[in-house]
Design an enzyme around this catalytic site. Structure first.
Site, short mmCIF file in Angstrom:
data_model
loop_
_atom_site.label_atom_id
_atom_site.label_comp_id
_atom_site.label_asym_id
_atom_site.label_seq_id
_atom_site.Cartn_x
_atom_site.Cartn_y
_atom_site.Cartn_z
N ASN A 153 0.91 -1.06 -0.06
CA ASN A 153 0.07 -0.21 -0.19
C ASN A 153 0.72 1.28 -0.12
O ASN A 153 2.14 1.37 0.01
CB ASN A 153 -0.99 -0.12 1.18
N ASP A 171 -4.59 -5.81 5.09
CA ASP A 171 -5.73 -6.61 5.69
C ASP A 171 -5.59 -7.99 5.02
O ASP A 171 -6.07 -9.10 5.81
CB ASP A 171 -7.05 -6.03 5.31
N LYS A 215 9.06 -17.29 -10.12
CA LYS A 215 8.41 -16.49 -10.78
C LYS A 215 7.03 -16.96 -11.64
O LYS A 215 7.31 -17.85 -12.19
CB LYS A 215 9.07 -15.43 -11.61
N PRO A 274 -3.58 -11.28 10.25
CA PRO A 274 -3.89 -11.20 11.86
C PRO A 274 -3.97 -9.80 12.03
O PRO A 274 -3.54 -8.85 11.30
CB PRO A 274 -2.79 -11.83 12.42
N ILE A 322 -2.96 -7.35 14.53
CA ILE A 322 -1.81 -7.00 15.44
C ILE A 322 -2.02 -6.15 16.47
O ILE A 322 -1.88 -6.41 17.67
CB ILE A 322 -0.56 -6.52 14.59
N PHE A 324 -4.14 3.25 14.81
CA PHE A 324 -4.32 4.30 13.64
C PHE A 324 -5.32 3.97 12.80
O PHE A 324 -5.34 2.96 12.73
CB PHE A 324 -2.99 4.54 13.14
N LYS A 355 -13.77 1.67 14.91
CA LYS A 355 -12.64 0.59 14.94
C LYS A 355 -11.90 0.85 16.25
O LYS A 355 -11.50 -0.23 16.66
CB LYS A 355 -11.37 1.43 13.72
N LYS A 374 -11.37 -2.66 18.03
CA LYS A 374 -10.08 -3.06 18.54
C LYS A 374 -9.83 -3.04 20.10
O LYS A 374 -8.79 -3.64 20.70
CB LYS A 374 -8.59 -1.87 18.30
#
Ligand code: FMN
Length: 408
Positions: free
Chosen positions: A212, A283, A293, A311, A313, A329, A343, A347
């Protein structure tokens, strides 16, 4: 500039060592960070770098003579240090350290050291490794530490003389962190802080994978802000283009699974007070991976990529029996407040920092919202370091007041 990135005036003393050239870059970095710099050179320093270089970089004439003051009353040896928010000596030669340790005042720079009063003072030694190991130098350094001088470095490595060992001046980027840390309150002394940063890279085959746009800059800023406040900092980071952060222990990982292992290993190794999950952990990861390859076959339809869930974390860490104070975050694309609130509850963490991913990833600045059980607090768009300082200040206050750290 906000209160957390405040412009200051630095009195930069340069003494006679080969590392004096690096202080040109330190001057440039200090000016770029918004500070003003007055350079004072010893006669020895001027043998290595022309004062004109420092004049051009600082925008001020260099002061180098005790007997030629620009002040009408001839008191430059007092006035220059009274005007400063910090006295920084880089490089600090063996000779300068010796003079400073013994209160000698035989040129402009050493006189300013004696006249410094209680302004924050930092010296960055630079010398040959045998000089650094010399018993008299060691005594002088310990005496200066005892007098409240911050001794920054030296680092180890190859030296200009061809020898290898401890005595290299810290790099200018690292010294910038050291100088700015002089002005930060030490709210986290004795605290251990674990931070995750950057993206993860989820390999699909030997050359391809999913990742990302996280740059790691926010995590780096948090590591710096925690270190500045006196914390012992470990940074677990996915692949970024950033140089290892000065003052923090860097554990480089690639995938979410590796990041999870590194986090639990760090938590198992030492009791941790604060965990900040700033990494943009993927995710999902490819369900099947190939060690070679995957070949493109002419005429064949493209392969199907099946994903499996990584998972969580942060939630795992928050659920540990020895859970540190956890800060999450959330990088959202829309409905920031509602999504970030949900969220935080999901969490099970006391504090969550929400921001808009597309307006944060890769940038030097960000805007965010701090969410806890009581409500939320919006922070305006600021440089990431300023935001990190505010976030760490907030966390330190919660550590000091246990009722504020309730995850419910
Ligand atoms: C080529 C050269 C390189 C030197 N490099 C260093 C050095 O890296 N560190 C150091 O402490 N002294 C070094 N010295 C010795 C100092 O320049 C010398 O002790 C001088 O008196 C320092 O004066 P100052 O502290 O007033 O600047 C070097 C000398 C020479 C000739």
């Amino acid at each position: 500039m906000g209160a957390h990135v405040q412009a200051r005036h630095v009195l930069l003393g340069v003494s006679g060592g080969i590392a004096a050239y690096k202080s040109c870059e330190l001057t440039r970095l200090l000016v770029k960070a918004g500070h003003t710099v007055q350079v004072v050179m010893t006669a020895g320093a001027a043998r290595f770098v022309a004062p004109l270089s420092f004049q051009a970089l600082s925008g001020r004439a260099v002061a180098d003579d005790l007997w030629t003051s620009r002040a009408a009353d001839g008191m430059d040896h007092i006035d220059l240090v009274r005007a400063a928010d910090a006295l920084v000596i880089a490089p600090a030669s063996a000779n300068l350290l010796g003079r400073a340790a013994h209160g000698l005042a035989d040129d402009l720079l050493s006189t300013l050291v004696v006249a410094r009063g209680d302004i924050p003072t930092l010296m960055a030694p630079a010398m040959n490794q045998a000089m650094w190991a010399n018993a008299a130098v060691r005594r002088n350094v310990e005496a200066l530490r005892g007098d409240g001088v911050r001794i920054a470095g030296p680092a180890s490595g190859p030296q200009a003389c061809g020898e290898v060992g401890a005595g290299r001046m810290l790099e200018p980027e690292d010294l910038l962190w050291e100088v700015e840390a002089l002005w930060q309150p030490k709210r986290l002394t004795g605290r251990r802080v674990l931070i995750t940063a950057g993206p993860t890279f989820e390999a699909w085959d030997a050359v391809r994978g999913l990742s990302n746009r996280s740059s790691g800059k926010m995590g780096w800023a948090l590591a710096r802000a925690a270190w500045e406040q006196g914390a012992d900092v470990t940074l677990v980071a996915g692949p970024t283009a950033l140089a290892p952060p000065w003052g923090a222990r860097l554990i480089a990982v690639e995938s979410a699974l590796q990041m999870r292992d590194a986090v639990h290993e760090a938590l198992d190794r030492a009791a941790t007070d604060i965990f900040i999950a700033a990494a943009a952990v993927g995710d999902w990861r490819p369900a099947q991976t190939s060690s070679g390859k995957i070949k493109k076959q002419p005429g064949e339809s493209p392969p199907t990529l099946t994903l499996q869930t990584n998972p969580d974390i942060l939630a795992e860490t928050a659920a540990r029996a020895d859970a540190p104070f956890c800060v999450g975050f959330a990088a959202e694309a829309e409905e920031l407040l509602a999504n970030a609130r949900a969220k935080r509850l999901r969490k099970g963490v006391p504090l969550l920092v929400g921001n808009l991913g597309p307006q944060t990833f890769g940038r030097e600045d960000s805007a965010c919202v701090l969410i806890d059980a009581e409500g939320h607090r919006e922070l305006p768009r600021l440089p990431k370091l300023a935001l990190a300082r505010i976030i760490l200040e907030d966390v330190a206050a919660r550590m000091a007041s246990p009722t504020l750290s309730d995850p419910s």
